[in-house]
Design a protein around this motif. Sequence first.
Motif, PDB file in Angstrom:
ATOM      1  N   ASP A 174       0.836  -1.181   0.000  1.00  0.00           N
ATOM      2  CA  ASP A 174       0.000   0.000   0.000  1.00  0.00           C
ATOM      3  C   ASP A 174       0.880   1.244   0.000  1.00  0.00           C
ATOM      4  OD1 ASP A 174      -2.295   1.471   0.107  1.00  0.00           O
ATOM      5  OD2 ASP A 174      -2.670   1.193   2.245  1.00  0.00           O
ATOM      6  N   PRO A 175       0.823   2.116  -1.045  1.00  0.00           N
ATOM      7  CA  PRO A 175      -0.045   2.047  -2.212  1.00  0.00           C
ATOM      8  C   PRO A 175       0.205   0.778  -3.049  1.00  0.00           C
ATOM      9  CG  PRO A 175       1.117   4.175  -2.082  1.00  0.00           C
ATOM     10  CD  PRO A 175       1.707   3.291  -1.057  1.00  0.00           C
ATOM     11  N   ILE A 176      -0.800   0.373  -3.786  1.00  0.00           N
ATOM     12  CA  ILE A 176      -0.714  -0.835  -4.603  1.00  0.00           C
ATOM     13  C   ILE A 176       0.369  -0.671  -5.679  1.00  0.00           C
ATOM     14  CG2 ILE A 176      -2.537  -0.093  -6.233  1.00  0.00           C
ATOM     15  CD1 ILE A 176      -3.510  -3.089  -6.169  1.00  0.00           C
ATOM     16  N   SER A 177       1.096  -1.740  -5.972  1.00  0.00           N
ATOM     17  CA  SER A 177       2.198  -1.645  -6.943  1.00  0.00           C
ATOM     18  C   SER A 177       1.670  -1.758  -8.377  1.00  0.00           C
ATOM     19  CB  SER A 177       3.195  -2.774  -6.699  1.00  0.00           C
ATOM     20  OG  SER A 177       2.617  -4.020  -7.068  1.00  0.00           O
ATOM     21  N   PRO A 178       2.397  -1.160  -9.337  1.00  0.00           N
ATOM     22  CA  PRO A 178       1.995  -1.290 -10.747  1.00  0.00           C
ATOM     23  C   PRO A 178       1.891  -2.759 -11.185  1.00  0.00           C
ATOM     24  CG  PRO A 178       3.711   0.387 -10.510  1.00  0.00           C
ATOM     25  CD  PRO A 178       3.565  -0.266  -9.179  1.00  0.00           C
ATOM     26  N   LYS A 255      -2.255   6.928  -3.345  1.00  0.00           N
ATOM     27  CA  LYS A 255      -2.261   7.170  -1.895  1.00  0.00           C
ATOM     28  C   LYS A 255      -2.232   5.882  -1.074  1.00  0.00           C
ATOM     29  CE  LYS A 255      -4.280  11.698  -1.998  1.00  0.00           C
ATOM     30  NZ  LYS A 255      -5.368  12.613  -1.843  1.00  0.00           N
ATOM     31  N   ASN A 256      -1.770   6.021   0.160  1.00  0.00           N
ATOM     32  CA  ASN A 256      -1.828   4.863   1.076  1.00  0.00           C
ATOM     33  C   ASN A 256      -3.103   4.959   1.928  1.00  0.00           C
ATOM     34  OD1 ASN A 256      -1.423   6.656   3.234  1.00  0.00           O
ATOM     35  ND2 ASN A 256       0.767   6.273   3.326  1.00  0.00           N
ATOM     36  N   GLU A 258      -3.908   5.779   5.039  1.00  0.00           N
ATOM     37  CA  GLU A 258      -4.196   7.019   5.804  1.00  0.00           C
ATOM     38  C   GLU A 258      -4.589   8.159   4.866  1.00  0.00           C
ATOM     39  OE1 GLU A 258      -2.141   4.824   7.407  1.00  0.00           O
ATOM     40  OE2 GLU A 258      -3.738   4.887   8.938  1.00  0.00           O
ATOM     41  N   GLU A 259      -3.864   8.263   3.749  1.00  0.00           N
ATOM     42  CA  GLU A 259      -4.138   9.361   2.806  1.00  0.00           C
ATOM     43  C   GLU A 259      -5.503   9.185   2.132  1.00  0.00           C
ATOM     44  OE1 GLU A 259       0.512  10.240   1.516  1.00  0.00           O
ATOM     45  OE2 GLU A 259      -0.588   8.599   0.584  1.00  0.00           O
ATOM     46  N   ARG A 260      -5.848   7.945   1.829  1.00  0.00           N
ATOM     47  CA  ARG A 260      -7.172   7.700   1.233  1.00  0.00           C
ATOM     48  C   ARG A 260      -8.286   8.017   2.228  1.00  0.00           C
ATOM     49  NH1 ARG A 260      -4.532   3.145  -0.532  1.00  0.00           N
ATOM     50  NH2 ARG A 260      -5.590   1.798   0.972  1.00  0.00           N
ATOM     51  N   LEU A 261      -8.045   7.667   3.480  1.00  0.00           N
ATOM     52  CA  LEU A 261      -9.042   7.904   4.522  1.00  0.00           C
ATOM     53  C   LEU A 261      -9.319   9.401   4.676  1.00  0.00           C
ATOM     54  CD1 LEU A 261     -10.762   6.243   6.394  1.00  0.00           C
ATOM     55  CD2 LEU A 261      -8.918   6.259   8.088  1.00  0.00           C
ATOM     56  N   ALA A 262      -8.320  10.212   4.349  1.00  0.00           N
ATOM     57  CA  ALA A 262      -8.459  11.674   4.481  1.00  0.00           C
ATOM     58  C   ALA A 262      -9.199  12.309   3.296  1.00  0.00           C
ATOM     59  CB  ALA A 262      -7.073  12.306   4.632  1.00  0.00           C
ATOM     60  N   ILE A 263      -9.482  11.523   2.251  1.00  0.00           N
ATOM     61  CA  ILE A 263     -10.208  12.071   1.092  1.00  0.00           C
ATOM     62  C   ILE A 263     -11.650  12.370   1.524  1.00  0.00           C
ATOM     63  CG2 ILE A 263     -11.095  11.582  -1.235  1.00  0.00           C
ATOM     64  CD1 ILE A 263      -8.729   9.616  -1.613  1.00  0.00           C
ATOM     65  N   PRO A 264     -12.115  13.611   1.347  1.00  0.00           N
ATOM     66  CA  PRO A 264     -13.508  13.912   1.717  1.00  0.00           C
ATOM     67  C   PRO A 264     -14.471  13.012   0.958  1.00  0.00           C
ATOM     68  CG  PRO A 264     -12.281  15.936   1.311  1.00  0.00           C
ATOM     69  CD  PRO A 264     -11.400  14.804   0.870  1.00  0.00           C
ATOM     70  N   GLY A 265     -15.399  12.394   1.702  1.00  0.00           N
ATOM     71  CA  GLY A 265     -16.374  11.488   1.081  1.00  0.00           C
ATOM     72  C   GLY A 265     -16.008  10.011   1.211  1.00  0.00           C
ATOM     73  N   MET A 266     -14.762   9.736   1.613  1.00  0.00           N
ATOM     74  CA  MET A 266     -14.339   8.335   1.759  1.00  0.00           C
ATOM     75  C   MET A 266     -14.961   7.714   3.004  1.00  0.00           C
ATOM     76  SD  MET A 266     -12.649   5.774   0.652  1.00  0.00           S
ATOM     77  CE  MET A 266     -11.471   6.384  -0.563  1.00  0.00           C
ATOM     78  N   LEU A 267     -15.383   6.461   2.893  1.00  0.00           N
ATOM     79  CA  LEU A 267     -15.898   5.733   4.049  1.00  0.00           C
ATOM     80  C   LEU A 267     -14.828   4.765   4.529  1.00  0.00           C
ATOM     81  CD1 LEU A 267     -19.481   4.743   2.825  1.00  0.00           C
ATOM     82  CD2 LEU A 267     -18.872   6.602   4.366  1.00  0.00           C
ATOM     83  N   GLU A 268     -14.691   4.668   5.842  1.00  0.00           N
ATOM     84  CA  GLU A 268     -13.661   3.796   6.398  1.00  0.00           C
ATOM     85  C   GLU A 268     -13.830   2.340   5.937  1.00  0.00           C
ATOM     86  OE1 GLU A 268     -11.312   2.866  10.527  1.00  0.00           O
ATOM     87  OE2 GLU A 268     -13.102   4.135  10.622  1.00  0.00           O
ATOM     88  N   MET A 269     -15.093   1.902   5.816  1.00  0.00           N
ATOM     89  CA  MET A 269     -15.301   0.493   5.456  1.00  0.00           C
ATOM     90  C   MET A 269     -14.922   0.200   3.995  1.00  0.00           C
ATOM     91  SD  MET A 269     -19.414   0.146   5.212  1.00  0.00           S
ATOM     92  CE  MET A 269     -20.442   1.291   4.324  1.00  0.00           C
ATOM     93  N   ARG A 270     -14.697   1.252   3.185  1.00  0.00           N
ATOM     94  CA  ARG A 270     -14.329   1.020   1.783  1.00  0.00           C
ATOM     95  C   ARG A 270     -12.900   1.423   1.456  1.00  0.00           C
ATOM     96  NH1 ARG A 270     -19.217  -0.179   0.283  1.00  0.00           N
ATOM     97  NH2 ARG A 270     -20.889   1.350   0.516  1.00  0.00           N
ATOM     98  N   VAL A 271     -12.182   1.946   2.441  1.00  0.00           N
ATOM     99  CA  VAL A 271     -10.931   2.654   2.162  1.00  0.00           C
ATOM    100  C   VAL A 271      -9.877   1.811   1.415  1.00  0.00           C
ATOM    101  CG1 VAL A 271      -9.915   2.226   4.459  1.00  0.00           C
ATOM    102  CG2 VAL A 271      -9.235   4.257   3.160  1.00  0.00           C
ATOM    103  N   ASP A 272      -9.829   0.509   1.661  1.00  0.00           N
ATOM    104  CA  ASP A 272      -8.861  -0.341   0.957  1.00  0.00           C
ATOM    105  C   ASP A 272      -9.503  -1.035  -0.243  1.00  0.00           C
ATOM    106  OD1 ASP A 272      -6.845   0.334   2.747  1.00  0.00           O
ATOM    107  OD2 ASP A 272      -7.372  -1.280   4.136  1.00  0.00           O
ATOM    108  N   MET A 273     -10.687  -1.593  -0.029  1.00  0.00           N
ATOM    109  CA  MET A 273     -11.355  -2.322  -1.117  1.00  0.00           C
ATOM    110  C   MET A 273     -11.616  -1.450  -2.334  1.00  0.00           C
ATOM    111  SD  MET A 273     -14.143  -4.923   0.342  1.00  0.00           S
ATOM    112  CE  MET A 273     -13.812  -5.690   1.896  1.00  0.00           C
ATOM    113  N   ILE A 274     -11.816  -0.154  -2.107  1.00  0.00           N
ATOM    114  CA  ILE A 274     -12.143   0.734  -3.226  1.00  0.00           C
ATOM    115  C   ILE A 274     -11.000   0.801  -4.250  1.00  0.00           C
ATOM    116  CG2 ILE A 274     -11.337   2.944  -2.235  1.00  0.00           C
ATOM    117  CD1 ILE A 274     -14.046   4.135  -3.368  1.00  0.00           C
ATOM    118  N   VAL A 275      -9.783   0.547  -3.796  1.00  0.00           N
ATOM    119  CA  VAL A 275      -8.628   0.550  -4.719  1.00  0.00           C
ATOM    120  C   VAL A 275      -8.808  -0.562  -5.761  1.00  0.00           C
ATOM    121  CG1 VAL A 275      -6.120   0.252  -4.916  1.00  0.00           C
ATOM    122  CG2 VAL A 275      -7.087   1.491  -2.957  1.00  0.00           C
TER     123      VAL A 275
END
Length: 314
Positions: A174-178, A255-256, A258-275
């Motif tokens: 995390d962040p996910i690799s190419p 983003k990793n 923590e950085e994704r979690l800080a995106i306005p509108g992001m939900l904690e339950m989706r923060v990793d799966m959304i990638v």
Amino acid sequence: MTKRFALIDMGTNTFHLLITEVDESGKQQELIRTTAPVRLGQGGISNGSIAPAAYERALRTLRDFRKQIDEHEVDTVRAMATSMVRNAANGDDFIKDIYKQTDIRVEVIDGDREAEFIYYGVRAAGVLDEKTALVMDIGGGSVEFILCNKQEIFWKRSFEIGAQRLMDKFFQQDPISPENIAAEKAFLQDKLQPLTEAVAIYKPSVLVGSSGTFDTLCDIDALRKGDTSRQQKQPAASAVAIYDFYQIHQDLLRKNHEERLAIPGMLEMRVDMIVLASIAVDFVLEQYHLQEIRVSAYALKEGVLQKVLQEEGL
């Protein structure tokens, strides 16, 4: 004579409860709409059983749903379980325990039926028209694809490639690799061969995303533009411009946690799966040359409600 209906969607990632009152003219009033981040697939989806902690979280959530159902004096309860439960070795025990503890009878539906219900839900949201659309519903356990327009379904199929499964397989750093992004896309190319063949026949021009990931993408998109209206009330039908989707997508990949979690509108339950889900959306847009993204806030439970009302003649 008004009737009250409770619809429960027991997804692999989230459980949903919808309680609606319907009068004899068919007019609906939503009383409760709630989502709980149960994460039923966490720690167990890849070895085919519901892990003890997830099992307990699910029962606790359903006991709470039961309380709300009783408080609202509901006439009819319909509960649906999907990918995680239908594939779990301990799925039958789980269904029995739910009935014992909550008196809720759970129907375990197959992928085909799930896709059909999603279609009815999406149609009720008003996002379909004469154009041929590819509906995509990304769950934690499975992803449903439906080729359709507002009149009919041309083709539908459920694939066991949900975001929790993709995460277990491809989210190694995390962040996910190419390399992992490329590996996920190659995996999807292989698994979605039947969809690729159907798309060649029916030639959809619009991607319709239903609920979950797509709702979150719309929330992020709106807040990036300073639009806070979705925070008050989520519309049944929305849209995201392709350009805006790719802005958000690139951001998610860079983003990793923590950085994704800080995106306005992001939900904690989706923060990793959304990638992983966003990579799947990118794959579908690119692979099938779709020019437009529409979003339906309605999915499985609203589709079940449509069918129930039909059966009741409402």
